[in-house]
Design an enzyme around this catalytic site. Sequence first.
Site: not given
Length: 738
Positions: A487, A620, A648
């Site tokens: 990732h 978030r 993000h």
Amino acid sequence: MIGNDRWVTEIETGPVTEARPDTNAREPGDRTPAAPPAATPAATTDQLPEDRYLNRELSWLEFNARVLALAADDSMPLLERAKFLAIFASNLDEFYMVRVAGLKRRDQMGLSALSADGLTPREQLGRIGEQTQRIASRHARVFRDSVLPALGEEGIYVVTWADLDQAEREQLSTYFHEQVFPVLTPLAVDPAHPFPFVSGLSLNLAVTVRQPEDGGQHFARVKVPDNVDRFVELGGTDTDGAEGAAVHRFLPVEELIAAFLPVLFPGMEIVEHHAFRITRNADFEVEEDRDEDLLQALERELARRRFGSPVRLEVADDMTEGMLELLLRELDVHPGDVIEVPGLLDLSSLWQIYGLDRPALKDRTFVPATHPAFAERETPKSIFATLREGDVLVHHPYYSFSTSVQRFIEQAAADPNVLAIKQTLYRTSGDSPIVRALIDAAEAGKQVVALVEIKARFDEQANIRWARALEQAGVHVAYGIVGLKTHCKTALVVRREGPVIRRYCHIGTGNYNSKTARLYEDVGLLTAAPDIGADLTDLFNSLTGYSRKLSYRNLLVAPHGIRAGIIERVEREVAAHLEHGPQAGKGHIRLKMNALVDEQVIDALYRASQVGVRIEVVVRGICALRPGAEGFSENITARSILGRFLEHSRILHFRAIDEFWIGSADMMHRNLDRRVEVMAQVKDPRLTAQLDDLFESALDPATRCWELGPDGQWTASPQEGRTVRDHQVSLMERHRSP
């Protein structure tokens, strides 16, 4: 990918893990490398209460409720409100396909491990169902009672068949017979016709017909085709809309089909018809075998995904009891998994309405600025020359991705002095200029390595296509480490400069995707620092070869280093705070991330709070931490910022020990234990000042946000009547291109 936009793409999905008592527990047969032991805590968890965690699933639903609050906000541009209704719907679809499906699997297997907040899988499913029904009903009402009338005031109408005049009905009759009828397949259910397979997320009509001769009633299912527009636009629009804009009238396609059911069932009497939609389990795991081709294994599992068991049934709230009972029985759905909707199903289709050319009803166009370090000059410098002078921090979408990170890869591909390019790819766009540059580099004879994560959920097919295209061009394609998803967002360029080989690097928080880079807020570090270059060389060797590298010079790398590294820094912050005396207030931790779930990290923050370290969290989505609770988290605050862009970035700041870190990892089990993640320290004072400024803006008391209370409730802030500033708008104004 679900829907037309992954504004909330990383919805914190992943395997549902057992959270207590062993946060690193693995299922039988799991070959994931075991996570290292946690750092030694400064104090035992005995000093912390049992109820110190919030439920992660319910916290996610609260996050989606905040998305819905944006749709309900009449100060938002109207089509942006419609967009947020669509985002809410597609988010909830994905949540059920993965998170709820995982909980159901555990319940059916009899796994009784409790969540971190002490709930069984069945108890969580019950609470999820109750909360989903509430917010799904509100979602439908916001559309029906607020957004839909407002659209009408702007000349955009979503009408019913009953609203149409004879000329419009004749026009739609022609459209139906030419465009819709040929692709419809009515499926009867009787002893000779078993109940048909209903694909996940498809919209359907459940129909009861009666035979005139004997009055016998029969059930039939009609699938609404997904290759025609959900909203059929009536022709002959005029310009009587607001400010002379064109008037648009749309009829939902299921209403059109319902109006012509007698054509589908000639000679039969239509007794009733109702829309329904099911969601199926998409929570599959690829059984990775070292002796099997991973692409083949993944393609096999993707083929099985469409046949997952139902996890949710959505029906119109006027569906008759008999029809609902039939669907529950034939689809094998539990009554607790039914969501009754007062209005249209599947509002993710509102993306079609959002696509109308009505700029006055949308956010003002924003064109990202080129970072000053990469600005065009009379004698433009290469990015490599710029990075030799110093590191550059790019903040997207405020600074352009295409003129920074994308140009970095494109210049590397075209530069004859570049010897090698190595890059990780997790999610990328369909016409990716990054992938095109890698292909060009390989065809030019450079050594190109692409670590393609083909297991990126809902982007598997796209990544498989890109992996094959890269391989055909001569790129060395690898799929990472068995049992782990890759990732991290890293790129390494190796360049010959005279007698010297120099390495240039990018480490970011967001994907190498030029489309989402215009919608997602992320940061990235571009650097020629030798220690980071050496670290990325070691990292790529571990991803493509058999290296067992566990420690790095200037990086924290999961699954073996990030959790322990963060806890160590929290404890160093505590030590520095105590050394200077609590009255000095030197201890101060600021965290920005998508999700905070990991219990070990949360406990470390609680212990820091107990000795007086001030902790501010900007999260978030999911937050399992309970802030502001007497005795263990009085010094912790948590807020959530939502808006035009998806927040993000992952940024950590430890003030007393003076360290800033950025990277790809959220504080979740999946990121810290089952993924390759990278966090990099940002050392240049010019760049840390930029990160500090970002925190100051996000944490400004006047910034529009939601604040989390110790009871788990999110409250809009500042309160009405107080001065309000928009964090994202402020940054846009600061970076807007001239």
